[in-house]
Design a protein around this motif. Structure first.
Motif, PDB file in Angstrom:
ATOM      1  N   UNK A   1      34.089 -15.364  79.098  1.00 14.99           N
ATOM      2  CA  UNK A   1      33.818 -15.835  77.959  1.00 14.99           C
ATOM      3  C   UNK A   1      32.881 -17.092  77.816  1.00 14.99           C
ATOM      4  N   UNK A   2      33.345 -17.964  79.036  1.00 11.20           N
ATOM      5  CA  UNK A   2      32.673 -19.374  79.215  1.00 11.20           C
ATOM      6  C   UNK A   2      30.899 -19.021  79.527  1.00 11.20           C
ATOM      7  N   UNK A   3      30.975 -18.292  80.667  1.00 10.12           N
ATOM      8  CA  UNK A   3      29.629 -17.914  81.150  1.00 10.12           C
ATOM      9  C   UNK A   3      28.847 -17.500  80.032  1.00 10.12           C
ATOM     10  N   UNK A   4      29.362 -16.204  79.168  1.00 11.56           N
ATOM     11  CA  UNK A   4      28.505 -15.753  78.190  1.00 11.56           C
ATOM     12  C   UNK A   4      27.885 -16.688  77.133  1.00 11.56           C
ATOM     13  N   UNK A   5      29.082 -17.571  76.785  1.00 12.73           N
ATOM     14  CA  UNK A   5      28.510 -18.622  75.764  1.00 12.73           C
ATOM     15  C   UNK A   5      27.668 -19.860  76.497  1.00 12.73           C
ATOM     16  N   UNK A   6      27.649 -20.180  77.614  1.00  9.83           N
ATOM     17  CA  UNK A   6      26.893 -21.117  78.247  1.00  9.83           C
ATOM     18  C   UNK A   6      25.415 -20.447  78.344  1.00  9.83           C
ATOM     19  N   UNK A   7      25.509 -19.105  78.621  1.00  9.17           N
ATOM     20  CA  UNK A   7      24.037 -18.544  78.786  1.00  9.17           C
ATOM     21  C   UNK A   7      23.428 -18.225  77.424  1.00  9.17           C
ATOM     22  N   UNK A   8      24.207 -18.041  76.410  1.00  7.66           N
ATOM     23  CA  UNK A   8      23.542 -18.108  75.030  1.00  7.66           C
ATOM     24  C   UNK A   8      22.990 -19.610  74.658  1.00  7.66           C
ATOM     25  N   UNK A   9      23.859 -20.427  74.899  1.00  9.07           N
ATOM     26  CA  UNK A   9      23.256 -21.967  74.712  1.00  9.07           C
ATOM     27  C   UNK A   9      21.955 -22.260  75.568  1.00  9.07           C
ATOM     28  N   UNK A  10      22.022 -22.093  76.733  1.00 11.39           N
ATOM     29  CA  UNK A  10      20.726 -22.320  77.601  1.00 11.39           C
ATOM     30  C   UNK A  10      19.616 -21.509  76.980  1.00 11.39           C
ATOM     31  N   UNK A  11      19.830 -20.231  76.602  1.00  8.05           N
ATOM     32  CA  UNK A  11      18.615 -19.290  76.102  1.00  8.05           C
ATOM     33  C   UNK A  11      18.070 -20.045  75.014  1.00  8.05           C
ATOM     34  N   UNK A  12      19.103 -20.692  73.738  1.00  6.58           N
ATOM     35  CA  UNK A  12      18.632 -21.276  72.767  1.00  6.58           C
ATOM     36  C   UNK A  12      17.881 -22.755  73.043  1.00  6.58           C
ATOM     37  N   UNK A  13      18.346 -23.485  74.169  1.00  7.80           N
ATOM     38  CA  UNK A  13      17.781 -24.732  74.441  1.00  7.80           C
ATOM     39  C   UNK A  13      16.223 -24.357  74.974  1.00  7.80           C
ATOM     40  N   UNK A  14      16.002 -23.345  75.867  1.00 13.23           N
ATOM     41  CA  UNK A  14      14.835 -22.839  76.306  1.00 13.23           C
ATOM     42  C   UNK A  14      13.877 -22.539  75.068  1.00 13.23           C
ATOM     43  N   UNK A  15      14.340 -21.937  74.003  1.00 18.35           N
ATOM     44  CA  UNK A  15      13.614 -21.719  72.640  1.00 18.35           C
ATOM     45  C   UNK A  15      13.300 -22.926  72.051  1.00 18.35           C
ATOM     46  N   UNK A  16      14.107 -23.907  72.157  1.00 21.76           N
ATOM     47  CA  UNK A  16      14.195 -25.047  71.499  1.00 21.76           C
ATOM     48  C   UNK A  16      14.554 -26.291  72.335  1.00 21.76           C
ATOM     49  N   UNK A  17      13.737 -26.881  73.105  1.00 25.41           N
ATOM     50  CA  UNK A  17      14.140 -28.064  74.014  1.00 25.41           C
ATOM     51  C   UNK A  17      15.083 -29.127  73.510  1.00 25.41           C
ATOM     52  N   UNK A  18      14.737 -29.594  72.338  1.00 19.24           N
ATOM     53  CA  UNK A  18      15.261 -30.688  71.776  1.00 19.24           C
ATOM     54  C   UNK A  18      16.589 -30.539  71.550  1.00 19.24           C
ATOM     55  N   UNK A  19      17.174 -29.570  71.608  1.00 11.96           N
ATOM     56  CA  UNK A  19      18.745 -29.074  71.392  1.00 11.96           C
ATOM     57  C   UNK A  19      19.371 -29.719  72.365  1.00 11.96           C
ATOM     58  N   UNK A  20      18.860 -29.923  73.660  1.00  9.80           N
ATOM     59  CA  UNK A  20      19.685 -30.407  74.946  1.00  9.80           C
ATOM     60  C   UNK A  20      19.552 -31.749  75.025  1.00  9.80           C
ATOM     61  N   UNK A  21      18.673 -32.602  74.421  1.00 11.05           N
ATOM     62  CA  UNK A  21      18.256 -33.902  74.689  1.00 11.05           C
ATOM     63  C   UNK A  21      19.211 -34.773  73.548  1.00 11.05           C
ATOM     64  N   UNK A  22      19.843 -35.515  74.190  1.00 14.45           N
ATOM     65  CA  UNK A  22      20.975 -36.380  73.125  1.00 14.45           C
ATOM     66  C   UNK A  22      19.870 -37.545  72.916  1.00 14.45           C
ATOM     67  N   UNK A  23      20.229 -38.383  71.917  1.00 13.73           N
ATOM     68  CA  UNK A  23      19.470 -39.558  71.498  1.00 13.73           C
ATOM     69  C   UNK A  23      19.945 -40.480  72.750  1.00 13.73           C
ATOM     70  N   UNK A  24      18.887 -41.260  73.281  1.00  8.38           N
ATOM     71  CA  UNK A  24      19.041 -42.364  74.222  1.00  8.38           C
ATOM     72  C   UNK A  24      19.019 -43.521  73.653  1.00  8.38           C
ATOM     73  N   UNK A  25      19.953 -44.129  73.953  1.00  3.58           N
ATOM     74  CA  UNK A  25      19.887 -45.686  73.706  1.00  3.58           C
ATOM     75  C   UNK A  25      19.701 -46.497  75.090  1.00  3.58           C
ATOM     76  N   UNK A  26      18.395 -47.254  75.003  1.00  6.80           N
ATOM     77  CA  UNK A  26      18.291 -47.975  76.165  1.00  6.80           C
ATOM     78  C   UNK A  26      18.920 -49.229  76.066  1.00  6.80           C
ATOM     79  N   UNK A  27      19.202 -49.731  77.337  1.00 13.78           N
ATOM     80  CA  UNK A  27      20.121 -51.052  77.194  1.00 13.78           C
ATOM     81  C   UNK A  27      19.332 -52.218  77.158  1.00 13.78           C
TER      82      UNK A  27
END
Length: 437
Positions: A411-437
């Motif tokens: 179940x975990x591998x299937x879910x992770x695979x689908x999320x990675x596929x979504x991120x390849x279509x929309x890379x901004x989904x994997x990038x959190x807001x970065x707060x610089x020090x």
């Protein structure tokens, strides 16, 4: 930023040697819990209760790991991977050596078990911070397209550490029972201090991860990496935690609980099962790099799905062969299960790492892995011992329990695979807001 050609190999070697030492320390506690700690620190007329008490202290180390994953994940994403790896190695070496010096219940009363639990907790903290850093030092130094294979060298430390632990306990198992229980069990723990010094020398020689260095130079480090990854990548964390279930719980089922099962319920000698596990672990050590290469060749997601599905089926032939009591058949049965577990274990680290942005990667994979392994790895021997006691002479409930662990990984591998596929279509989904020090 470029790195010398030799650096990826050095980073992979350092990750391998470091995790070997860490897992040696962790596994010798597991073997001691299965063989001697119950009698020494939790004496009882009921052998099952003593063993369960020892396994409960074993589980304490896993309880510590998710919290350690968050703390060291934060520090590793803020300060760097290398610093955390040096600290965790010292912590593990000191805690394990101190266990070898600890007075037993007969010598110190209740303070013996209390000290054992405290030191076991420190072991858990060390491994909780170690794993993510070792994986990232190997994968983030790797050439393009080879991250899964190079990250697998951090995973290779698990069977290598297990081999060292098996050699140590196989040697002391030949001692006279009185000598073993009085001082022999301490020797594997005391050797940890020597191994710690070797590991520190090796790790000092590897430069910081180039991906982290690039993030730091561009001032893109996250001010609150744990908060960011939990806010933006909580689904990746949950699926990744589920994906590692059989890779962690399954190994402690075959390498820890199985010792108790065959010695207490099948009447098989300790030396026989230790010899069996030694042979199986050699096969695991040889197979893991091959599995990582196959995963890269055929696609990591597809490979992991097939392996997790096969893991659901493997406990049934394993138990049928173990029931024979024959060393060859037992080895074949356990090897069949372990080779499949090793295939998933070798590829999952690099696959998980790619699901998180570099700014929060240490936090993301540490929280996910330690959450999954903390719940299943620590509780598996305890649950297995309980089931074996409740259904004495019946292996089917144990096999079903193993299948459930494998289903969670699927179940975990299937879910992770689908999320990675979504991120390849929309890379901004994997990038959190970065707060610089």
């Amino acid at each position: 930023m470029t790195t010398p050609t030799s650096t990826p190999r050095r980073a992979a070697a350092a990750a391998f040697i470091g995790t070997t030492i860490e897992f040696y320390d962790f596994y010798i506690y597991a073997f001691a819990a299965a063989l001697v700690l119950g009698q020494l620190f939790f004496p009882s007329d009921n052998a099952m209760l003593s063993t369960m008490a020892a396994f409960a202290t074993f589980a304490v180390g896993f309880i510590a790991r998710p919290f350690a994953g968050m703390v060291f994940g934060h520090l590793g994403d803020r300060l760097g991977r290398k610093k955390m790896l040096l600290f965790t190695m010292v912590l593990m070496g000191v805690a394990t050596t101190c266990i070898g010096l600890l007075p037993t219940y007969a010598q110190a009363g209740i303070w013996g078990p209390i000290g054992l639990v405290a030191l076991r907790f420190l072991q858990g903290i060390s491994v909780g911070g170690e794993w993510g850093g070792a994986v990232l030092m190997a994968s983030e130094h790797a050439p393009k397209g080879r991250k899964v294979f190079f990250a697998s060298f951090a995973q290779l430390g698990s069977p290598a550490g297990l081999l060292l632990a098996l050699i140590a306990f196989r040697a002391i198992s030949e001692m006279e029972p009185e000598a073993l229980m009085s001082w022999g069990w301490r020797v594997p723990f005391l050797l940890s201090g020597v191994l710690m010094l070797v590991g520190l020398v090796i790790r000092f020689g590897v430069p910081e991860s180039p991906e982290f260095t690039k993030v730091k130079e561009q001032k893109q480090t996250s001010k609150s990496p744990v908060k960011d990854v939990l806010r933006h990548n909580w689904r990746q964390i949950l699926f990744a935690a589920a994906a590692v279930t059989i890779g962690s719980g399954g190994f402690f089922f075959t390498n820890t609980f199985m010792i108790t099962y065959v010695t207490q319920y099948q009447g098989i000698s300790k030396s026989t099962i230790l010899d069996c596990l030694f042979l199986v672990t050699i096969l695991q050590f040889l197979s893991q790099p091959c599995s990582a290469l196959l995963a890269e060749r055929f696609g990591e997601g597809r490979f992991l799905k097939w392996v997790a599905a096969l893991c659901m089926l493997v406990p049934y032939p394993m138990f049928l062969l173990v029931q024979t009591g024959n060393l060859v058949y037992m080895t074949a049965g356990i090897a069949l299960a372990v080779l499949l577990l090793a295939a998933l274990y070798s590829a999952i680290a690099g696959y998980m790492a790619e699901a998180f942005a570099a700014q929060v990667r240490y936090s993301g994979i540490s929280i996910a892995y330690q959450l999954g392994s903390g719940l299943t790895g620590g509780l598996t021997p305890l649950i297995g011992t309980y089931l074996a006691g409740q259904f004495a002479g019946q292996w089917l409930p144990l096999a079903l329990f193993f299948s459930v662990l494998a289903l969670m990984s699927l179940v975990g591998v299937v879910g992770l695979s689908r999320l990675r596929a979504e991120e390849r279509r929309n890379p901004s989904l994997s990038n959190p807001e970065v707060v610089t020090p």
